[in-house]
Scaffold this motif. Structure first.
Motif, PDB file in Angstrom:
ATOM      1  N   VAL A 188       0.986  -1.295   0.062  1.00  0.00           N
ATOM      2  CA  VAL A 188       0.099  -0.068   0.206  1.00  0.00           C
ATOM      3  C   VAL A 188       0.886   1.038  -0.088  1.00  0.00           C
ATOM      4  O   VAL A 188       0.590   2.241  -0.851  1.00  0.00           O
ATOM      5  N   THR A 189       1.995   1.079   0.929  1.00  0.00           N
ATOM      6  CA  THR A 189       2.523   2.781   1.578  1.00  0.00           C
ATOM      7  C   THR A 189       3.840   2.524   0.454  1.00  0.00           C
ATOM      8  O   THR A 189       4.050   3.919  -0.793  1.00  0.00           O
ATOM      9  N   LEU A 190       3.902   1.376  -0.899  1.00  0.00           N
ATOM     10  CA  LEU A 190       5.306   1.848  -1.479  1.00  0.00           C
ATOM     11  C   LEU A 190       4.698   1.853  -2.829  1.00  0.00           C
ATOM     12  O   LEU A 190       5.550   2.110  -4.310  1.00  0.00           O
ATOM     13  N   VAL A 191       3.513   1.440  -3.206  1.00  0.00           N
ATOM     14  CA  VAL A 191       3.277   0.872  -4.444  1.00  0.00           C
ATOM     15  C   VAL A 191       1.789   2.094  -4.818  1.00  0.00           C
ATOM     16  O   VAL A 191       0.863   2.953  -5.686  1.00  0.00           O
ATOM     17  N   TYR A 225      10.131   7.187  -0.408  1.00  0.00           N
ATOM     18  CA  TYR A 225      11.646   6.247   0.147  1.00  0.00           C
ATOM     19  C   TYR A 225      12.266   6.197  -0.978  1.00  0.00           C
ATOM     20  O   TYR A 225      11.884   5.731  -1.815  1.00  0.00           O
ATOM     21  N   VAL A 226      13.555   5.692  -0.300  1.00  0.00           N
ATOM     22  CA  VAL A 226      14.333   5.359  -1.078  1.00  0.00           C
ATOM     23  C   VAL A 226      15.924   4.846  -0.276  1.00  0.00           C
ATOM     24  O   VAL A 226      15.438   4.748   1.396  1.00  0.00           O
ATOM     25  N   ALA A 227      16.856   3.886  -0.295  1.00  0.00           N
ATOM     26  CA  ALA A 227      17.907   3.516  -0.139  1.00  0.00           C
ATOM     27  C   ALA A 227      18.689   4.445   0.862  1.00  0.00           C
ATOM     28  O   ALA A 227      18.893   5.455  -0.131  1.00  0.00           O
ATOM     29  N   TYR A 236      17.567  -6.759  -2.056  1.00  0.00           N
ATOM     30  CA  TYR A 236      17.259  -5.440  -1.155  1.00  0.00           C
ATOM     31  C   TYR A 236      16.669  -4.472  -2.196  1.00  0.00           C
ATOM     32  O   TYR A 236      15.499  -3.948  -1.733  1.00  0.00           O
ATOM     33  N   PHE A 237      17.152  -3.905  -3.282  1.00  0.00           N
ATOM     34  CA  PHE A 237      17.336  -3.041  -4.014  1.00  0.00           C
ATOM     35  C   PHE A 237      17.331  -3.070  -5.050  1.00  0.00           C
ATOM     36  O   PHE A 237      17.360  -3.824  -6.086  1.00  0.00           O
ATOM     37  N   THR A 238      16.529  -1.943  -5.764  1.00  0.00           N
ATOM     38  CA  THR A 238      16.962  -1.829  -7.225  1.00  0.00           C
ATOM     39  C   THR A 238      18.323  -0.828  -7.919  1.00  0.00           C
ATOM     40  O   THR A 238      18.775   0.590  -6.643  1.00  0.00           O
ATOM     41  N   GLU A 239      18.388  -0.945  -9.052  1.00  0.00           N
ATOM     42  CA  GLU A 239      19.502  -0.392  -8.901  1.00  0.00           C
ATOM     43  C   GLU A 239      18.876   1.240  -9.595  1.00  0.00           C
ATOM     44  O   GLU A 239      18.099   1.921 -10.279  1.00  0.00           O
ATOM     45  N   PHE A 298      13.425   0.138  -3.297  1.00  0.00           N
ATOM     46  CA  PHE A 298      13.097  -1.248  -3.090  1.00  0.00           C
ATOM     47  C   PHE A 298      12.672  -2.313  -4.176  1.00  0.00           C
ATOM     48  O   PHE A 298      12.389  -2.276  -5.119  1.00  0.00           O
ATOM     49  N   ALA A 299      13.097  -3.715  -3.746  1.00  0.00           N
ATOM     50  CA  ALA A 299      13.266  -4.564  -4.894  1.00  0.00           C
ATOM     51  C   ALA A 299      12.470  -4.721  -4.577  1.00  0.00           C
ATOM     52  O   ALA A 299      11.345  -4.651  -4.115  1.00  0.00           O
TER      53      ALA A 299
END
Length: 486
Positions: free
Chosen positions: A266-269, A276-278, A297-300, A324-325
């Motif tokens: 819900v929060t991220l999509v 938020y970012v890493a 864990y993460f995307t490029e 986030f991945a």
């Protein structure tokens, strides 16, 4: 004439009704709910609260620097007041979780089940509810310190007193022992649909109870080592067993559609936002250690490679940094409140402290925890072996004390579990985290109390150890004897 006709029709319709009360009934809502349905609701509320990343309810992932903010950066900089963060956490744990569990317990106790149902099933249900209450209270005490406990759920007490955190926690452990002694795996409990963690499997609930005892006992290691050792060794020696494999993990299983998805989805999509970012804290550490979990864990970033935002800055646009991945954002990603990886970390710590944790060494548990984490996130045992062979990771050659070695790798392995990582960080004080660029205080080692408590329950709030003028985020709770001053 028209108005008179309307009045006459209305009088006629009312006179035809034998019971005027029927007109005011809400036919769409149930008049009664089962204890089982209240348990289902409370279970989801508890896991949602610790699993989610949300500026209004849970800032712990920001504080342990798994993530940082983009446009809005108040919470990354330790601002708990602007969005009333303590109130959100307090309400969800007390009102939506503990109170629902208490009502579930009362209803199930008073319910007469079919004669074909074994009474032991009812008792198992009550004990599982009790276990979820103990878990929820443990989170509250680890967050605030002194909290309402003895009078907390009494509807006749409008201003409950605050009980001493240490005393509450020890009482929770006593109650936990009673649950472990009473749960009977020879009989069933909740149906599959009512229990979205263990689908009513009592043996699994027992392992969770005993593993929770292990975690709670270790919390005392720096403040009452004798007590901690006793509790930890009891948990390890108990034939009930601990959570030691992935299929025994305490996971809450979400569904693919709202409102039952993982709250991060819900929060991220679904929000359509990029808040938020890493952080460069975790990205740089993982890069320096050649951590194979990086892409899990993460995307490029849009410019290529893994790039973390600066903690406390406005890291916009979000595409410039790693996010986030996909696996983090999937609607059905389970919410984890305890897993076999955490068991290994606790046993590694116990071995270092000289506790009898089954004969294995701290190094063997350290290696097992890292391997299990890498495999859990989609890596291979071969990748884990390569990672562990590096001098900066290998237990015998990694830098620092055992607290630093275990604390750092545990922090990496608890990624995406903000509350548990925050508690582990407060206990072991590693890894060293940079100060946010616009920090409003020192590192928060507790939540302040909700403003509503200060206004509506001033006597209770003032009587707490960290109430009144002493209600500060930098006051260490009873178990946190080391000064987190990094």
């Amino acid at each position: 004439m028209k108005n008179i006709l309307v009045i006459l029709i209305a009088i006629f319709l009312v006179s035809c009704s034998e019971n005027l009360d029927e007109l005011n009934k809400n036919t769409k809502d149930p008049l009664e709910v089962s204890g089982e349905s209240l348990f289902t609701t409370a279970q989801k509320e508890a896991v949602d609260q610790v699993a989610k990343q949300h500026v209004n309810w849970n800032n712990t992932r920001l504080w342990v620097q798994y993530a940082c903010e983009t446009q809005y950066r108040d919470e990354t900089n330790y601002d708990l007041v602007t969005r009333s963060i303590p109130q959100g956490h307090w309400s969800r744990m007390y009102r939506y979780t503990l109170k629902n569990l208490e009502e579930a317990k009362a209803i199930i106790t008073d319910t007469t089940y079919p004669s074909t149902e074994n009474p032991a099933v009812k008792e198992n249900k009550l004990q599982i509810i009790e276990l979820m209450q103990l878990y929820s209270y443990s989170i509250l005490v680890e967050t605030f310190g002194d909290v309402p406990y003895e009078e907390a759920l009494d509807i006749d007490v409008l201003n409950p007193k605050y009980d001493d955190a240490d005393a509450v926690y020890r009482d929770l452990l006593d109650r936990l022992d009673a649950v472990i002694a009473t749960l009977d795996p020879a009989h069933g409990s909740f149906s599959t649909g009512a229990d979205n963690m263990y689908q009513g499997d009592v043996a699994s609930w027992l392992k969770f109870a005993n593993s929770l005892k292990l975690r709670m006992g270790m919390l005392y290691a720096d403040v009452d080592n004798t007590f901690a050792q006793t509790v930890v060794e009891e948990a390890v020696a108990d034939p009930v067993g601990l959570i030691m494999t992935a299929d025994e993990d305490a996971n809450y299983y979400y569904l693919s559609s709202t409102p039952n998805t993982n709250p991060d989805h819900v929060t991220l999509v679904l929000s359509g936002r990029s808040d938020y970012v890493a952080t460069n804290t975790i990205i740089d550490m993982m890069a320096g250690l050649n951590d194979p979990r990086m892409d899990d864990y993460f995307t490029e970033a849009s410019g290529g490679g893994y790039v973390g935002g600066v903690v406390g800055n406005q890291n916009t646009p979000a595409q410039n940094w790693s996010t986030f991945a996909a696996s983090i954002k999937t609607p059905t990603k389970p919410g984890v409140i305890f897993d076999h990886i955490e068991t290994e970390w606790l046993l590694a710590e116990g071995a270092e402290r000289g506790y009898n944790v089954g004969g294995s060494t701290a190094e063997s548990h350290y290696n097992a925890a890292i391997t299990a984490s890498i495999v859990h996130w989609g890596g291979t045992a071969a990748e884990a072996t390569t990672y562990l062979a590096q001098p900066a990771v290998a237990y015998t050659t990694a830098t620092g004390t055992w607290q630093e070695k275990i604390g750092t790798q545990r922090w990496l392995g608890l990624y995406n579990r903000g509350f548990d990582a925050w508690t582990a960080l407060r206990r072991l004080d590693y890894p060293t985290l940079p100060v946010p660029t616009a920090a409003q205080s020192g590192f928060p080692v507790r939540y302040t109390y909700p403003v509503v408590e200060q206004t509506l329950n001033a006597a209770g709030w003032s009587g707490a150890k960290f109430g009144g003028a002493n209600d500060l985020v930098t006051n260490r709770l009873w178990f946190d004897v080391a000064d987190y001053s990094h």
